[in-house]
Scaffold this motif. Structure first.
Motif, PDB file in Angstrom:
ATOM      1  N   LEU A  17       0.835  -1.209   0.105  1.00 54.58           N
ATOM      2  CA  LEU A  17      -0.096   0.110  -0.044  1.00 54.58           C
ATOM      3  C   LEU A  17       1.010   1.218  -0.063  1.00 54.58           C
ATOM      4  CD1 LEU A  17      -2.809  -1.170   2.455  1.00 54.58           C
ATOM      5  CD2 LEU A  17      -2.875  -0.716  -0.034  1.00 54.58           C
ATOM      6  N   LYS A  18       1.959   1.032   0.619  1.00 54.09           N
ATOM      7  CA  LYS A  18       2.948   2.321   0.632  1.00 54.09           C
ATOM      8  C   LYS A  18       3.519   2.575  -0.746  1.00 54.09           C
ATOM      9  CE  LYS A  18       7.177   3.942   3.100  1.00 54.09           C
ATOM     10  NZ  LYS A  18       8.149   4.023   1.791  1.00 54.09           N
ATOM     11  N   TYR A  19       4.004   1.487  -1.456  1.00 53.72           N
ATOM     12  CA  TYR A  19       4.192   1.835  -2.773  1.00 53.72           C
ATOM     13  C   TYR A  19       3.099   2.424  -3.679  1.00 53.72           C
ATOM     14  CZ  TYR A  19       5.318   0.697  -7.676  1.00 53.72           C
ATOM     15  OH  TYR A  19       5.515   0.754  -8.806  1.00 53.72           O
ATOM     16  N   ASN A  20       1.990   1.968  -3.388  1.00 52.00           N
ATOM     17  CA  ASN A  20       0.771   2.566  -4.415  1.00 52.00           C
ATOM     18  C   ASN A  20       0.392   4.175  -3.952  1.00 52.00           C
ATOM     19  OD1 ASN A  20      -0.643   0.557  -6.344  1.00 52.00           O
ATOM     20  ND2 ASN A  20       0.184  -0.587  -4.555  1.00 52.00           N
ATOM     21  N   LYS A 103     -10.851  -5.262   4.052  1.00 50.79           N
ATOM     22  CA  LYS A 103      -9.975  -6.157   3.039  1.00 50.79           C
ATOM     23  C   LYS A 103     -10.497  -7.296   2.256  1.00 50.79           C
ATOM     24  CE  LYS A 103      -6.022  -5.104   6.224  1.00 50.79           C
ATOM     25  NZ  LYS A 103      -5.191  -5.719   7.183  1.00 50.79           N
ATOM     26  N   PRO A 104     -10.057  -7.639   1.342  1.00 50.65           N
ATOM     27  CA  PRO A 104      -9.171  -6.817   0.575  1.00 50.65           C
ATOM     28  C   PRO A 104      -9.677  -5.653  -0.256  1.00 50.65           C
ATOM     29  CG  PRO A 104      -9.710  -8.975  -0.677  1.00 50.65           C
ATOM     30  CD  PRO A 104     -10.578  -8.876   0.540  1.00 50.65           C
ATOM     31  N   VAL A 105      -8.825  -4.719  -0.640  1.00 53.75           N
ATOM     32  CA  VAL A 105      -9.211  -3.415  -1.422  1.00 53.75           C
ATOM     33  C   VAL A 105      -8.344  -3.215  -2.573  1.00 53.75           C
ATOM     34  CG1 VAL A 105      -8.235  -1.908  -0.014  1.00 53.75           C
ATOM     35  CG2 VAL A 105     -10.028  -1.231  -1.324  1.00 53.75           C
ATOM     36  N   LEU A 110      -8.584   2.235  -3.019  1.00 59.52           N
ATOM     37  CA  LEU A 110      -8.116   2.904  -1.614  1.00 59.52           C
ATOM     38  C   LEU A 110      -7.455   4.375  -1.805  1.00 59.52           C
ATOM     39  CD1 LEU A 110      -7.389   2.827   1.307  1.00 59.52           C
ATOM     40  CD2 LEU A 110      -5.022   1.764   0.646  1.00 59.52           C
ATOM     41  N   VAL A 111      -6.947   4.651  -2.951  1.00 56.20           N
ATOM     42  CA  VAL A 111      -6.262   5.935  -3.143  1.00 56.20           C
ATOM     43  C   VAL A 111      -7.544   6.956  -3.368  1.00 56.20           C
ATOM     44  CG1 VAL A 111      -5.273   7.439  -5.066  1.00 56.20           C
ATOM     45  CG2 VAL A 111      -4.077   5.082  -4.227  1.00 56.20           C
ATOM     46  N   ALA A 112      -8.567   6.406  -4.024  1.00 58.21           N
ATOM     47  CA  ALA A 112      -9.628   7.207  -4.286  1.00 58.21           C
ATOM     48  C   ALA A 112     -10.539   7.723  -3.093  1.00 58.21           C
ATOM     49  CB  ALA A 112     -10.794   6.520  -5.169  1.00 58.21           C
ATOM     50  N   ARG A 113     -10.402   6.706  -2.075  1.00 55.73           N
ATOM     51  CA  ARG A 113     -11.206   6.959  -0.829  1.00 55.73           C
ATOM     52  C   ARG A 113     -10.320   7.883   0.007  1.00 55.73           C
ATOM     53  NH1 ARG A 113     -15.192   2.412  -0.445  1.00 55.73           N
ATOM     54  NH2 ARG A 113     -15.449   2.887   1.863  1.00 55.73           N
ATOM     55  N   VAL A 114      -9.066   7.699  -0.052  1.00 57.75           N
ATOM     56  CA  VAL A 114      -7.860   8.514   0.622  1.00 57.75           C
ATOM     57  C   VAL A 114      -8.011   9.948   0.120  1.00 57.75           C
ATOM     58  CG1 VAL A 114      -5.384   9.141   0.996  1.00 57.75           C
ATOM     59  CG2 VAL A 114      -6.291   6.799   1.250  1.00 57.75           C
ATOM     60  N   VAL A 174     -11.800  14.702  -8.200  1.00 59.50           N
ATOM     61  CA  VAL A 174     -11.808  13.648  -6.972  1.00 59.50           C
ATOM     62  C   VAL A 174     -12.671  12.375  -7.434  1.00 59.50           C
ATOM     63  CG1 VAL A 174     -12.153  13.211  -4.721  1.00 59.50           C
ATOM     64  CG2 VAL A 174     -11.374  15.509  -5.459  1.00 59.50           C
ATOM     65  N   VAL A 175     -12.229  11.298  -7.212  1.00 60.16           N
ATOM     66  CA  VAL A 175     -13.091  10.045  -7.684  1.00 60.16           C
ATOM     67  C   VAL A 175     -13.877   9.788  -6.356  1.00 60.16           C
ATOM     68  CG1 VAL A 175     -13.005   7.781  -8.234  1.00 60.16           C
ATOM     69  CG2 VAL A 175     -11.381   9.169  -9.383  1.00 60.16           C
TER      70      VAL A 175
END
Length: 227
Positions: A17-20, A103-105, A110-114, A174-175
């Motif tokens: 997740l850190k990488y993404n 999970k899993p997501v 996840l990025v969209a929700r962040v 924003v998504v």
């Protein structure tokens, strides 16, 4: 650059997740237990992604302590956990989490929700109550009068269609997931399904006519307004 505190005791998940998240331009700091997470609040993250089942302090307790801290009480917290029961989700949200993801997501989701939840934080421009009108190109959306002006012509939208359009247009680029749109526009006290969002989007696009393309469908996730 927004800073994310990512907390999970599974190191493989953290690294993935850190990488993404870093690929999307976020700075990511990590912790593998609840105590370490609380210690890293001094790094002033903009959002916390928090597992529930962790050593030393579980995620619920960490979230509770964040909300009790006057400095960090408004810090956006997202639970990302394998605990998928309704009871756990309600517990997390009642403790003050902005979102609860099981999970899993996919990294994309996840990025969209962040991104969406960072924008909800107090102090974000789009959360200020004084935003009454949104103007983009030849479109004016007036929340005070519940009207939409397209190239000078007024369009009448039912209340939920208007609120959905206003919410999307207020955060261009924003998504937004269907779940988020249901929660933010319809609220948590009304039972509606994901399909409700799709139907309202179709009706809004019909009324927007040549501007319909401004509402983009993000396959498998939700919708985005092109600013």
């Amino acid at each position: 650059m927004k800073k994310i505190l990512l907390v999970d005791d599974e190191k493989d998940i953290v690294e993935f997740l850190k990488y993404n998240l870093e690929s999307e331009g976020f700075e990511v700091i990590t912790a593998y237990n609840g105590e370490a997470a609380l210690n890293l609040l001094k790094e002033k993250p903009d959002l916390v992604i928090l597992d529930v089942m962790m050593p030393k302090l579980n995620g619920f307790e960490v979230c509770k302590r964040i909300r009790q801290d006057s400095v960090h009480k408004d810090l956006p917290v997202i639970f990302l956990t394998a605990r998928s029961s309704e009871v756990d989700e309600v517990t997390g949200l009642e403790l003050g989490a902005y979102d609860y993801i099981t999970k899993p997501v996919s990294p994309t989701r996840l990025v969209a929700r962040v991104k969406s939840n960072i924008l909800k934080a107090p102090g974000s421009a789009v959360t200020k109550k004084d935003i009454i009108k949104i103007k983009t190109g030849n479109i004016l959306i007036d929340r005070n009068k519940f009207r939409v002006i397209l190239d000078g012509d007024e369009k009448i939208l039912p209340r939920k269609e208007f609120e959905l359009l206003y919410y999307l247009a207020g955060k261009p680029g924003v998504v937004h997931t269907r779940e988020e749109l249901l929660r933010e526009v319809w609220g948590t006290d009304v039972f509606v399904v994901d399909r409700t969002v799709d139907v309202h989007i179709r009706k809004i696009r019909e009324k927007l006519d040549k501007f319909a393309h401004l509402i983009e469908t993000i396959k498998g996730i939700g919708y985005r307004f092109k600013g």
